[in-house]
Enzyme design. Structure first.
Site, PDB file in Angstrom:
ATOM      1  CE  LYS A 184      -4.127   1.960   2.050  1.00  0.00           C
ATOM      2  NZ  LYS A 184      -3.737   3.364   2.102  1.00  0.00           N
ATOM      3  CB  CYS A 236      24.921  21.534  35.734  1.00  0.00           C
ATOM      4  SG  CYS A 236      23.313  21.344  34.969  1.00  0.00           S
TER       5      CYS A 236
HETATM    6  S1  IVH Z   1      -6.695  -0.191  -4.430  1.00  0.00           S
HETATM    7  C1  IVH Z   1     -11.055  -0.029  -4.950  1.00  0.00           C
HETATM    8  N1  IVH Z   1      -4.136  -0.616  -4.126  1.00  0.00           N
HETATM    9  O1  IVH Z   1      -5.120   3.574  -0.703  1.00  0.00           O
HETATM   10  C2  IVH Z   1      -9.731  -0.067  -4.343  1.00  0.00           C
HETATM   11  N2  IVH Z   1      -5.057   1.371  -3.267  1.00  0.00           N
HETATM   12  O2  IVH Z   1      -7.558   3.585   1.019  1.00  0.00           O
HETATM   13  C3  IVH Z   1      -9.026   1.179  -4.528  1.00  0.00           C
HETATM   14  N3  IVH Z   1      -3.413   2.837  -2.204  1.00  0.00           N
HETATM   15  O3  IVH Z   1      -6.753   6.181  -2.195  1.00  0.00           O
HETATM   16  C4  IVH Z   1      -7.661   1.208  -4.034  1.00  0.00           C
HETATM   17  N4  IVH Z   1      -1.667   1.580  -2.571  1.00  0.00           N
HETATM   18  O4  IVH Z   1      -4.449   5.840  -3.016  1.00  0.00           O
HETATM   19  C5  IVH Z   1      -5.172   0.205  -3.891  1.00  0.00           C
HETATM   20  N5  IVH Z   1      -1.864  -1.097  -3.951  1.00  0.00           N
HETATM   21  C6  IVH Z   1      -2.903  -0.279  -3.726  1.00  0.00           C
HETATM   22  C7  IVH Z   1      -2.738   0.944  -3.074  1.00  0.00           C
HETATM   23  C8  IVH Z   1      -3.851   1.740  -2.841  1.00  0.00           C
HETATM   24  C9  IVH Z   1      -2.100   2.705  -2.056  1.00  0.00           C
HETATM   25  C10 IVH Z   1      -4.215   3.972  -1.700  1.00  0.00           C
HETATM   26  C11 IVH Z   1      -5.051   4.611  -2.748  1.00  0.00           C
HETATM   27  C12 IVH Z   1      -6.402   4.852  -2.159  1.00  0.00           C
HETATM   28  C13 IVH Z   1      -6.242   4.416  -0.754  1.00  0.00           C
HETATM   29  C14 IVH Z   1      -7.456   3.627  -0.347  1.00  0.00           C
END
Ligand code: IVH
Length: 693
Positions: free
Chosen positions: A117, A433
């Site tokens: 993520k 000190c």
């Molecule tokens: S999938 C329908 N994959 O997380 C699913 N999101 O909380 C949509 N993000 O705003 C998201 N890495 O910016 C997905 N490998 C990943 C991701 C990811 C970061 C962020 C994305 C989104 C947020 C969702």
């Protein structure tokens, strides 16, 4: 005049080559050519396009340099909403997610696509007939901002997709971010230019993406990773993992660290594996994402409110949190350094409650412009001391509440100094000190120093605050009854403390030297000193300025010998530089320190410091020549001293002479030594070399 067929073909070829090299660099992480070669191709295309206006096209790599500033961003309505993800923090929540999925699908086990993520910014990229036409931020999920000119400058984003893919209408989604290393460089550059520095890579990415002037964005090395599609007319992929492979084939960077996992245990294994790699990844992540791999199953599962039922984010404990600064105080360390510390509204960071965070130095505090009342970002990564990264949101600042470094030590009221060229402000109170005293005592009793068990922070606080001890020496005069009267001190523990203090009464020289807490003298330096001097007496009697000068002479001598290809002479106290020598000199001449040491080594009620088993002879088998009149001994005495250590004394200077010892009224031998570049030392220097001082 229109461009000839050849010119057109050349321009097209250059575009293809540049995109090819972008892909090698950003997608495959395996460039074929260096930056200079890339720039040459790039400049050639720029020139062609400048000569022939009609060759310009929005999908040309030359368009990555940015466009004229916008007055504001236009709104973009997302054709498919950009959703968020439900979060899981604990294993149980992941198990519950998997169960929900299996129950809803009515199957025994499910295959998931697992990926990092990314901690950046979600964007959508629209392609028509394979050409990048629009890029937008996520905004509220339904409507975002049109940041097309900015996204065009991001070299990891393909402006044109290769033929052979069905890309008539494609909307790719992913994350824009900074690599950690690029972020550091950007901040260094910003700092130098006295421009805004960013708290973390995510903020830097957000700031860079939302610049109205895309030519500035072009100078920021943003990256992009794709993780999904919004619209894909007539796509032929059947699973998420297959889709990512296809996107990669089209030239979109996708995470290398992605995997297909079956069942919860494999998901958790993936989670652990990525967590172990987290620090080393080039980009910041805040968790991993699990997605049901089969797209028909994704569709079947559908959505609940604004998040898909088929996916979940499994988060890592955040290394950064936002909290309020209650006040800024100054802490005094063992060597008197004053450190500004933010007292915080308690906040959990990386699984630990944090109430204080360091601001490092006055300059750092100014640079970050932190005030009491501000909301700040606090970071705690691994085992490091929590620090204030930067201001998240300013509080109600009143100019009379601006932090100023005190001009007096907050603990002992001694004046503080900040020496030119030094970042640190120091209390001049030394061991007077209380703060320094406490820290000095804690250092003294430490495991690697005198190793006195049972004397911890709480006890030292009480002992110093109640004036029961003033220096480490007073530890040896503590009575069990005194200790037993203190908080949290039962009779038994008082006895244990007295016993462990007594046990430390015989100590080897190196540890004792380390325990004294001389600035700059760590364990290794203490060992070198012990080996060289052999006894505390010799160490305390050392003439540091003379030793420093002598070392410098020998160092120069060696530089000369090196040029001539000759073997170097041995330099005593290797590893101890001029700053440490100065610090030692200052320390041993400080009256208070001398008193404390004298009282520490009092044979009745103190420490018996064991001489180093054998002071290693600093030299062996050297050739000396004596000249002039020595003040403290006769020539014969000097000769005897030298020979007793296995060296030779000869009557005349030659290139085989190692040292000329020069007393008063030294004559031609001294001149000869100088002309031959031989080390000249005085009587003191001789005694030092022989380890007699
Ligand atoms: S999938 C329908 N994959 O997380 C699913 N999101 O909380 C949509 N993000 O705003 C998201 N890495 O910016 C997905 N490998 C990943 C991701 C990811 C970061 C962020 C994305 C989104 C947020 C969702």
């Amino acid at each position: 005049m229109g461009a000839s067929k050849q010119v057109r073909a050349r321009a097209e070829r250059l575009r293809q080559e540049l995109e090819h090299h972008n892909r090698r660099y950003y997608v495959l992480d395996d460039p074929e050519i260096d930056d200079a070669a890339y720039d040459r191709l790039f400049r050639e295309l720029v020139e062609l396009e400048e000569e022939h206006e009609e060759l310009k096209s929005p999908d040309s790599p030359t368009q990555r340099v940015g466009a004229a500033p916008l007055p504001e961003f236009a709104e973009v309505r997302h054709r498919a909403p950009m959703l968020s993800l439900a979060n899981a923090f604990e294993e149980d929540e992941v198990r519950a997610f998997d169960k929900r999925v299996r129950d809803a699908l009515g199957v025994e086990s499910v295959e998931y696509a697992a990926e990092p993520k990314f901690d950046g910014l979600a964007i959508s990229l629209s392609y028509r007939k394979g050409v990048f036409v629009q890029g937008a931020t996520r905004g509220d999920g339904a409507t975002g901002e049109d940041v097309t000119p900015n996204l065009r400058t991001v070299r990891a984003i393909p402006l044109r997709l290769p033929k052979g893919h069905d890309t008539d209408d494609l909307e790719v989604r992913g994350e824009v971010l900074f690599y950690k290393a690029d972020f550091e460089k950007l901040n260094a550059r910003q700092r130098e230019a006295e421009e805004k520095v960013f708290a973390n890579p995510r903020n830097a990415a957000a700031g860079s993406l939302r610049l109205l002037d895309s030519s500035i964005t072009a100078r920021r090395p943003l990256r992009f990773f794709a993780y999904g599609v919004g619209i894909a007319a007539n796509s032929r992929w059947k699973s998420h993992s297959e889709m990512l492979d296809r996107l990669s084939g089209m030239g979109f960077p996708v995470a290398r660290e992605r995997s297909v996992a079956r069942g919860v245990d494999e998901l958790l294994e993936f989670y652990g594996g990525i967590q172990r790699k987290r620090e080393k990844l080039p980009y910041a992540i805040d968790g991993v994402v699990y997605k049901v791999n089969r797209l028909d199953w994704q569709e079947k599962l559908g959505f609940v409110s604004r998040a898909p039922r088929f996916a979940i984010a499994h988060k890592y404990p955040a290394e950064e949190q936002t909290t309020e600064v209650l006040k800024i105080e100054v802490q005094v360390g063992r060597t008197g350094v004053l450190t500004p510390v933010a007292r915080l509204k308690p906040v959990e960071v990386g699984g630990v409650t944090v109430t204080n965070a360091t601001l490092h130095t006055e300059d750092e505090l100014r640079r970050k412009d932190v005030w009491a009342g501000d909301l700040v970002i606090v970071r705690r990564a691994g085992d490091v001391i929590p620090e204030v990264v930067g201001v998240h949101k300013q509080g109600p600042r009143r100019s009379d509440e601006r932090f100023v470094m005190p001009d007096q030590c907050p603990v002992c009221q001694s004046p503080v100094v900040r020496l030119p060229g030094e970042a640190a402000t120091r209390c001049t109170g030394g061991l007077y000190c209380r703060a320094q005293r406490k820290q000095a005592i804690l250092h003294f009793v430490g495991r690697r120093a005198m190793d006195i068990e049972g004397v911890g922070e709480k006890l030292v606080e009480q002992l110093v605050d109640r004036d029961l001890i003033e220096s480490p020496a007073d530890l040896y005069r503590l009575e069990k009854e005194t200790l037993a009267g203190l908080e949290r001190m039962a009779e038994k523990s008082a006895q244990n403390v007295v016993d462990s203090i007594q046990r430390s009464r015989s100590m080897d020289l190196a540890r004792f030297v380390f325990a004294m807490g001389i600035p700059g003298v760590g364990e290794e330096v203490a060992r070198i000193l012990a080996r060289h001097f052999g006894s505390l007496r010799a160490l305390l009697g050392a003439d540091w300025p003379a030793l420093a000068a002598q070392k410098e002479t020998l160092r120069r001598e060696n530089a000369k010998r090196k040029r001539k290809g000759e073997a170097p002479v041995e330099v005593p106290l290797e590893g101890i530089g001029p700053e440490i020598m100065e610090s030692l000199d200052k320390f041993v001449h400080e009256t208070h320190n001398r008193k404390v040491i004298a009282s520490l080594v009092d044979p009745e009620r103190g420490v018996a410091v064991r001489d180093a088993a054998m002071a290693a002879a600093p030299l062996a088998g050297k050739t000396f020549v004596l000249t002039g009149t020595l003040a403290g001994m006769s020539r014969d005495e000097a000769r005897a001293l030298i020979e007793a250590q296995g060296h030779k004394v000869t009557g005349s200077v030659s290139k085989n002479t190692d040292y000329v010892v020069a007393g008063a009224e030294a004559g031609s031998k001294l001149e000869q030594a100088r002309s031959l570049g031989i080390a000249v030392i005085d009587e003191d220097g001789l005694l030092q070399l022989l380890g007699k001082r």
